[in-house]
Design an enzyme around this catalytic site. Structure first.
Site, PDB file in Angstrom:
ATOM      1  N   ASP A  53      45.366  26.510  -0.777  1.00 26.35           N
ATOM      2  CA  ASP A  53      45.168  27.930  -1.181  1.00 26.35           C
ATOM      3  C   ASP A  53      45.170  28.074  -2.499  1.00 26.35           C
ATOM      4  OD1 ASP A  53      45.880  29.254   1.751  1.00 26.35           O
ATOM      5  OD2 ASP A  53      47.935  27.895   1.374  1.00 26.35           O
ATOM      6  N   ASP A  88      44.288  20.552  -3.130  1.00 24.68           N
ATOM      7  CA  ASP A  88      45.071  21.669  -2.778  1.00 24.68           C
ATOM      8  C   ASP A  88      43.981  22.477  -1.792  1.00 24.68           C
ATOM      9  OD1 ASP A  88      47.319  23.695  -2.656  1.00 24.68           O
ATOM     10  OD2 ASP A  88      46.011  24.684  -4.255  1.00 24.68           O
TER      11      ASP A  88
END
Length: 225
Positions: A11, A9
């Site tokens: 953010d 991922d």
């Protein structure tokens, strides 16, 4: 050689963009004359596709208002990112780049991304941090249902030819962990992101910092072998 795939991922996992995200959300709501959501509520939707995120924040709003909020968020995000630059608005978490470089140097490891960002947003981040060539597969919100649907991961597996048992999803939210579970791959949660670690119940383990991440990966792969 048995290839492994590490899917990150972005953010809240690789970069700390919470200030930019919160400010862009505030600008979007203020632009419509609305009280912005709390910081905690805004961070709770990080990782979701914007249309799904806005519905979660404003379920009572009509679709036109939510669409305007999405557009306002995008405009505010791009404006602030342009003003401050990628490295300042979305800095790496401590140790993130070093771990990416060490993993990239391993012949049997491929790197990937699965993010709620748009293609444009991810490309800007990769360019701003000099990460060109690091990732073999990059999955973004433009082309998939929102997390936790498994589409991003299953597409990453198909693009790289890696089987599910040799792939690991690394993320900071419950959406990442649930997406991994739905795709049948292992999941490592991170303790420095935007969801409380208590929300990462679908993770195989939680790494408290980047220094612990490589050990967690080795343990997951040992269990899978």
């Amino acid at each position: 050689m048995r290839l492994k795939l590490v899917i990150f991922d972005v953010d809240g996992t690789l970069v700390d963009s919470q200030g930019l995200i919160v400010e862009a959300m505030n600008l979007a709501f203020e632009g419509e004359g609305l009280t912005p959501p709390s910081r905690a509520d805004t961070l709770s939707i990080v990782g979701l596709s914007l249309d799904v995120a806005m519905f979660k924040l404003m379920p009572e709003a009509d679709s036109d208002l939510r669409a305007r909020l999405v557009d306002g968020y995008k405009q505010g995000y791009m404006m602030r990112r342009t003003e401050t630059g990628v490295a300042q608005s979305s800095p790496f978490f401590a140790g993130a780049r070093e771990v990416l470089e060490r993993l990239r140097a391993q012949d049997d490891v491929l790197l990937g991304v699965a993010t709620g960002k748009s293609r444009r947003g991810l490309d800007k981040l990769i360019e701003g941090h000099g990460l060109g060539g690091f990732f073999e597969t990059t999955q973004v919100a433009d082309n998939h249902p929102s997390k936790p649907h498994p589409s991003m991961i299953t597409t990453a597996l198909a693009e790289t030819g890696v089987v599910a048992r040799d792939a690991v999803m690394i993320g900071d939210t419950s959406y990442d962990m649930e997406m991994a579970a739905a795709a049948g791959v292992a999941a490592i949660g991170v303790g420095w992101g935007y969801h409380e670690t208590t929300a990462l119940s679908a993770a195989h383990c939680v790494a408290e910092d980047f220094a612990a991440l490589e050990g967690a990966l080795a343990q997951v792969w040992e269990n899978a072998s």
